[in-house]
Design an enzyme around this catalytic site. Sequence first.
Site, mmCIF file in Angstrom:
data_model
loop_
_atom_site.group_PDB
_atom_site.id
_atom_site.type_symbol
_atom_site.label_atom_id
_atom_site.label_comp_id
_atom_site.label_asym_id
_atom_site.label_seq_id
_atom_site.Cartn_x
_atom_site.Cartn_y
_atom_site.Cartn_z
ATOM 1 N N ASP A 100 50.431 78.639 22.746
ATOM 2 C CA ASP A 100 51.792 78.040 22.265
ATOM 3 C C ASP A 100 52.353 77.536 20.311
ATOM 4 O O ASP A 100 52.544 77.795 20.122
ATOM 5 C CB ASP A 100 52.944 78.072 22.652
ATOM 6 C CG ASP A 100 52.773 76.751 23.801
ATOM 7 O OD1 ASP A 100 52.527 75.911 22.661
ATOM 8 O OD2 ASP A 100 53.592 76.052 24.785
ATOM 9 N N HIS A 115 41.898 79.098 26.178
ATOM 10 C CA HIS A 115 42.786 80.141 25.659
ATOM 11 C C HIS A 115 43.650 80.605 24.861
ATOM 12 O O HIS A 115 44.286 82.355 24.403
ATOM 13 C CB HIS A 115 44.110 80.805 26.919
ATOM 14 C CG HIS A 115 43.933 79.869 28.247
ATOM 15 N ND1 HIS A 115 44.299 79.723 28.950
ATOM 16 C CD2 HIS A 115 42.185 80.203 28.517
ATOM 17 C CE1 HIS A 115 43.213 79.629 30.640
ATOM 18 N NE2 HIS A 115 42.024 79.568 30.179
ATOM 19 N N CYS A 126 37.163 97.077 13.955
ATOM 20 C CA CYS A 126 36.684 95.656 13.349
ATOM 21 C C CYS A 126 36.437 94.182 12.805
ATOM 22 O O CYS A 126 35.310 93.649 12.848
ATOM 23 C CB CYS A 126 36.760 95.552 11.265
ATOM 24 S SG CYS A 126 39.000 94.455 10.993
ATOM 25 N N GLY A 183 50.338 68.907 33.269
ATOM 26 C CA GLY A 183 51.284 69.932 33.504
ATOM 27 C C GLY A 183 50.314 70.870 33.415
ATOM 28 O O GLY A 183 50.373 72.326 32.704
ATOM 29 N N SER A 185 48.400 74.009 36.760
ATOM 30 C CA SER A 185 48.510 74.054 38.458
ATOM 31 C C SER A 185 47.291 74.155 39.019
ATOM 32 O O SER A 185 46.795 73.502 39.662
ATOM 33 C CB SER A 185 49.530 75.068 38.419
ATOM 34 O OG SER A 185 48.598 76.717 37.709
ATOM 35 N N ASN A 209 51.759 65.962 36.439
ATOM 36 C CA ASN A 209 52.968 66.898 36.735
ATOM 37 C C ASN A 209 54.263 66.658 37.362
ATOM 38 O O ASN A 209 53.734 66.028 37.979
ATOM 39 C CB ASN A 209 51.962 67.438 37.857
ATOM 40 C CG ASN A 209 52.332 68.889 37.774
ATOM 41 O OD1 ASN A 209 52.927 69.837 38.386
ATOM 42 N ND2 ASN A 209 51.035 69.934 37.206
ATOM 43 N N GLU A 211 54.882 68.215 40.075
ATOM 44 C CA GLU A 211 55.058 68.293 41.140
ATOM 45 C C GLU A 211 52.944 68.068 41.770
ATOM 46 O O GLU A 211 52.369 67.917 41.072
ATOM 47 C CB GLU A 211 54.329 70.198 41.744
ATOM 48 C CG GLU A 211 56.316 70.123 41.363
ATOM 49 C CD GLU A 211 56.021 72.096 41.193
ATOM 50 O OE1 GLU A 211 55.205 72.536 41.847
ATOM 51 O OE2 GLU A 211 57.202 72.737 41.420
#
Length: 236
Positions: A100, A115, A126, A183, A185, A209, A211
């Site tokens: 982002d 990523h 090209c 943050g 998983s 995190n 969770e």
Amino acid sequence: MEQAREWIRTASRVVVLTGAGISAESGVPTFRGEQGLWKEHKPEELATPEAFTRDPRLVWEWYDWRRGLISKVAPNGGHRALVELECQKRYFTLVTQNVDGLHDLAGSGRILKLHGDIWRFRCLECRSDWPDRRVPLPKVPPHCRCGGMARPGVVWFGEPLPDGMWLEAEHAAREAEVLLVVGTSGVVYPAASLITLARASGAKVIEVNIEETPVSSEVHVSLRGPSGELLPKMVK
Ligand code: BJW
Ligand code: ZN
């Protein structure tokens, strides 16, 4: 929290691995989970080279929509705390799985974007790659100057990570005294293997995190809460 603060304060080599959760408080949806981007679209329908070959327009429409959404948001306290931490440390490496660009906007110096980057395009003909911040795109799929079709500058499932970046991230994880995992998983490889690697090389591993995750059992300290609130407390 006190233990984590102490490890971070005394370490001179710190590596941070971030995932979609660090941008959640800015308003960027994560991938997995109840509110995730993949609640409605399966990853293999949109985030694979096969999906793109099958229907480039559909894939581009999804990226165009996400670019529009991200263009309206700003970095949060979590992103900013990592800039502060970078200034404090002699050896600091930020490894992100996020595309982002919010770490760039916050002011982080060097970022290993495992990523890729949603704000960059690559020509299928090209191979040139270039930045593009237009929102929305005037035409999808966009094309290169050479006439070839462009693709988003991101890494899809089954694709190798950008040249050299993985080696650098691996090296940093091996040398780290502290690895801070924020943050994510922790289910996407090879990014998640940095945790095992750092731990095996002697680093203290701290997770932030909201969770419990599949990597929670692998870390030394697991802090539950939003990174936008916890990270500023950790680096102060
Ligand atoms: C909060 C919060 C708040 C919420 N505060 N927290 C070994 C074992 C098994 C499989 C493999 C393996 N090695 C490779 C694979 C295959 C595959 C893979 O990992 N598959 C698994 C899913 C099974 N990996 C690959 O294919 C990779 N390539 C590769 O290995 O290449 C090898 C190769 C070599 C040579 C030639 C050819 C190939 C590539 C992986 C690419 C991943 N791409 C994506 C899409 C990017 C583009 C896009 O954005 O559209 O990357 S997938 C998606 O997942 C995206 C993310 O970066 C990535 C990770 O997700 P993340 O960030 O963890 O997000 P979530 O949503 O999962 O989690 C968010 C977390 O935040 C949650 O835990 C929340 O609780 C938390 N949270 N709010 C703190 N406020
Ligand atoms: Zn071209």
